[in-house]
Scaffold this motif. Structure first.
Motif, PDB file in Angstrom:
ATOM      1  N   GLY A  34      45.112  13.899  38.874  1.00  0.00           N
ATOM      2  CA  GLY A  34      44.763  12.351  39.002  1.00  0.00           C
ATOM      3  C   GLY A  34      44.100  11.895  37.618  1.00  0.00           C
ATOM      4  N   THR A  35      43.318  12.601  37.095  1.00  0.00           N
ATOM      5  CA  THR A  35      42.747  12.359  35.854  1.00  0.00           C
ATOM      6  C   THR A  35      43.606  12.052  34.298  1.00  0.00           C
ATOM      7  N   LEU A  36      44.602  12.708  34.596  1.00  0.00           N
ATOM      8  CA  LEU A  36      45.731  12.621  33.186  1.00  0.00           C
ATOM      9  C   LEU A  36      46.371  11.085  33.045  1.00  0.00           C
ATOM     10  N   SER A  37      46.549  10.778  31.722  1.00  0.00           N
ATOM     11  CA  SER A  37      47.141   9.459  31.218  1.00  0.00           C
ATOM     12  C   SER A  37      48.474   9.579  31.925  1.00  0.00           C
ATOM     13  N   GLY A  38      49.266   8.220  31.750  1.00  0.00           N
ATOM     14  CA  GLY A  38      50.712   8.378  32.148  1.00  0.00           C
ATOM     15  C   GLY A  38      51.398   9.089  31.351  1.00  0.00           C
ATOM     16  N   GLY A  39      51.258   9.274  30.054  1.00  0.00           N
ATOM     17  CA  GLY A  39      51.979  10.093  29.077  1.00  0.00           C
ATOM     18  C   GLY A  39      51.867  11.712  29.419  1.00  0.00           C
ATOM     19  N   MET A  40      50.677  11.945  29.603  1.00  0.00           N
ATOM     20  CA  MET A  40      50.407  13.374  30.233  1.00  0.00           C
ATOM     21  C   MET A  40      51.018  13.706  31.406  1.00  0.00           C
ATOM     22  N   ARG A  41      50.955  12.774  32.336  1.00  0.00           N
ATOM     23  CA  ARG A  41      51.647  12.890  33.825  1.00  0.00           C
ATOM     24  C   ARG A  41      53.240  13.234  33.323  1.00  0.00           C
ATOM     25  N   ARG A  42      53.947  12.394  32.654  1.00  0.00           N
ATOM     26  CA  ARG A  42      55.269  12.728  32.264  1.00  0.00           C
ATOM     27  C   ARG A  42      55.378  14.101  31.791  1.00  0.00           C
ATOM     28  N   ARG A  43      54.654  14.507  30.759  1.00  0.00           N
ATOM     29  CA  ARG A  43      54.856  15.697  30.022  1.00  0.00           C
ATOM     30  C   ARG A  43      54.496  16.781  31.258  1.00  0.00           C
ATOM     31  N   LEU A  44      53.589  16.676  32.237  1.00  0.00           N
ATOM     32  CA  LEU A  44      53.510  17.612  33.138  1.00  0.00           C
ATOM     33  C   LEU A  44      54.907  17.658  34.053  1.00  0.00           C
ATOM     34  N   GLY A  45      55.302  16.512  34.286  1.00  0.00           N
ATOM     35  CA  GLY A  45      56.717  16.539  35.006  1.00  0.00           C
ATOM     36  C   GLY A  45      57.863  17.498  34.603  1.00  0.00           C
ATOM     37  N   ILE A  46      57.665  17.294  33.056  1.00  0.00           N
ATOM     38  CA  ILE A  46      58.660  17.958  32.241  1.00  0.00           C
ATOM     39  C   ILE A  46      58.343  19.647  32.447  1.00  0.00           C
ATOM     40  N   ALA A  47      56.902  19.824  32.425  1.00  0.00           N
ATOM     41  CA  ALA A  47      56.538  21.417  32.927  1.00  0.00           C
ATOM     42  C   ALA A  47      57.149  21.909  34.058  1.00  0.00           C
ATOM     43  N   HIS A  48      56.844  21.023  34.901  1.00  0.00           N
ATOM     44  CA  HIS A  48      57.208  21.351  36.285  1.00  0.00           C
ATOM     45  C   HIS A  48      58.893  21.485  36.511  1.00  0.00           C
ATOM     46  N   ALA A  49      59.599  20.966  35.611  1.00  0.00           N
ATOM     47  CA  ALA A  49      61.042  20.910  35.714  1.00  0.00           C
ATOM     48  C   ALA A  49      61.318  22.315  34.623  1.00  0.00           C
ATOM     49  N   LEU A  50      60.511  22.688  34.045  1.00  0.00           N
ATOM     50  CA  LEU A  50      60.622  23.986  33.152  1.00  0.00           C
ATOM     51  C   LEU A  50      60.104  25.212  33.540  1.00  0.00           C
ATOM     52  N   VAL A  51      59.264  25.346  34.580  1.00  0.00           N
ATOM     53  CA  VAL A  51      58.437  26.420  34.891  1.00  0.00           C
ATOM     54  C   VAL A  51      59.306  27.831  35.069  1.00  0.00           C
ATOM     55  N   ALA A 110      54.978  26.948  30.258  1.00  0.00           N
ATOM     56  CA  ALA A 110      55.443  25.514  30.556  1.00  0.00           C
ATOM     57  C   ALA A 110      54.268  24.631  30.080  1.00  0.00           C
ATOM     58  N   LEU A 111      52.960  24.764  30.389  1.00  0.00           N
ATOM     59  CA  LEU A 111      52.161  24.022  29.667  1.00  0.00           C
ATOM     60  C   LEU A 111      51.849  23.818  28.075  1.00  0.00           C
ATOM     61  N   THR A 129      44.890  20.898  39.972  1.00  0.00           N
ATOM     62  CA  THR A 129      44.862  21.059  38.560  1.00  0.00           C
ATOM     63  C   THR A 129      46.415  21.183  38.192  1.00  0.00           C
ATOM     64  N   CYS A 130      46.511  21.053  36.822  1.00  0.00           N
ATOM     65  CA  CYS A 130      47.740  21.107  36.531  1.00  0.00           C
ATOM     66  C   CYS A 130      48.331  22.679  36.564  1.00  0.00           C
ATOM     67  N   GLU A 131      47.548  23.500  36.338  1.00  0.00           N
ATOM     68  CA  GLU A 131      47.628  24.999  36.467  1.00  0.00           C
ATOM     69  C   GLU A 131      48.101  25.308  38.065  1.00  0.00           C
ATOM     70  N   GLU A 132      47.395  25.002  38.870  1.00  0.00           N
ATOM     71  CA  GLU A 132      47.596  25.020  40.182  1.00  0.00           C
ATOM     72  C   GLU A 132      48.937  24.615  40.717  1.00  0.00           C
ATOM     73  N   PHE A 133      49.194  23.435  40.324  1.00  0.00           N
ATOM     74  CA  PHE A 133      50.486  22.801  40.649  1.00  0.00           C
ATOM     75  C   PHE A 133      51.719  23.451  40.080  1.00  0.00           C
ATOM     76  N   LEU A 134      51.577  24.091  38.932  1.00  0.00           N
ATOM     77  CA  LEU A 134      52.780  24.675  38.243  1.00  0.00           C
ATOM     78  C   LEU A 134      52.929  26.107  38.842  1.00  0.00           C
ATOM     79  N   HIS A 135      51.714  26.586  39.279  1.00  0.00           N
ATOM     80  CA  HIS A 135      51.772  28.003  40.232  1.00  0.00           C
ATOM     81  C   HIS A 135      52.550  27.650  41.482  1.00  0.00           C
ATOM     82  N   HIS A 136      52.213  26.582  41.970  1.00  0.00           N
ATOM     83  CA  HIS A 136      53.002  26.201  43.273  1.00  0.00           C
ATOM     84  C   HIS A 136      54.684  26.246  43.080  1.00  0.00           C
ATOM     85  N   VAL A 137      54.778  25.093  42.061  1.00  0.00           N
ATOM     86  CA  VAL A 137      56.116  25.042  41.572  1.00  0.00           C
ATOM     87  C   VAL A 137      56.759  26.281  41.243  1.00  0.00           C
TER      88      VAL A 137
END
Length: 242
Positions: free
Chosen positions: A128-145, A113-114, A87-95
């Motif tokens: 895996g269920t996110l749109s391309g735009g959401m995945r890009r925004r999650l990528g920014i969250a990953h860089a911001l966390v 970050a979210l 999940t988005c939250e699990e991923f950002l916890h790991h990062v």
């Protein structure tokens, strides 16, 4: 973070066996959004890899001068690899763990970050269920966390539709306050919508460094493009490659 915090390049170079050489570059990048523009092969991704510490310079130096004592760097590569089953939250916890955010602060860091990229309502969604735009925004969250001073975004809007690009630009603008943000892009609308400063690279050298209004003054009537900004970028990139 203050207006005196900056990313500093001192005669920075990177040479490759192919013959390509970036630099020497000497410049300072302050808070706000700097758009790094140039054709493929101009050295944009090389600059990002050097700034992120992924590659080492052949000579010279690049580093952060932080008068506030804080630092840190967040890097979104052009093709980030995201774990589809998390999940988005699990991923950002790991990062956050990887970035050495203290355990007690990780949940708050992930939530913040979210929120910054407009994905709070998707915290429990599988990536895996996110749109391309959401995945890009999650990528920014990953860089911001981990709340970095410097944020490097390499072609963050590539492959997105117009609505997704607008949403992503809004997210970048929101996180750029009191932060050094460098965005590489091919898209004129990104420059128009984001840039406080524009640096145009051509064959490893700086062809232009300034604001959008001054950049438009380089436009000529015979250059390709529908706007002064498009024509000016075309003129400078062509001149750099000659």
């Amino acid at each position: 973070m203050t207006e005196h915090d900056r990313l500093v390049c001192e005669r920075l170079t990177k040479s490759y066996r192919s013959g390509f050489r970036l630099g020497p570059l000497t410049m300072e990048v302050a808070t706000g959004v700097t758009c790094l523009v140039g054709p493929n092969g101009a050295g944009k991704s090389t600059f990002f890899r050097l700034a992120a510490g992924v590659d080492r310079p052949s000579s010279g130096s690049i580093g952060v001068v932080a008068e506030t004592g804080g630092a840190g760097l967040g890097y979104l590569p052009q093709e980030p690899k995201l774990p589809n089953s998390a999940t988005c939250e699990e991923f950002l916890h790991h990062v956050a763990w990887l970035q050495r955010v203290p355990r007690r602060d990780r949940a708050g860091a992930a939530s913040h970050a979210l929120d910054q990229v407009g994905l709070s309502d998707r915290r429990n969604a599988r990536i895996g269920t996110l749109s391309g735009g959401m995945r890009r925004r999650l990528g920014i969250a990953h860089a911001l966390v981990h709340d970095p001073l410097v944020l490097l975004l390499d072609e963050p809007t590539v492959g997105l539709d117009p609505r997704q690009r607008i949403a992503l630009r809004e997210a970048v603008a929101a996180v750029s306050r009191n932060r050094i943000v460098i965005v590489s892009t091919h898209l004129v609308e990104d420059v128009r919508g984001l840039a406080d400063r524009v640096v145009i690279l051509g064959e490893g050298q700086v062809a232009y460094d300034g604001d959008v209004a001054s950049l438009e003054a380089h436009a000529t009537d015979d250059a390709p493009g529908d706007t002064d900004l498009e024509r000016a970028i075309a003129v400078l990139m062509t001149g750099a490659s000659e």
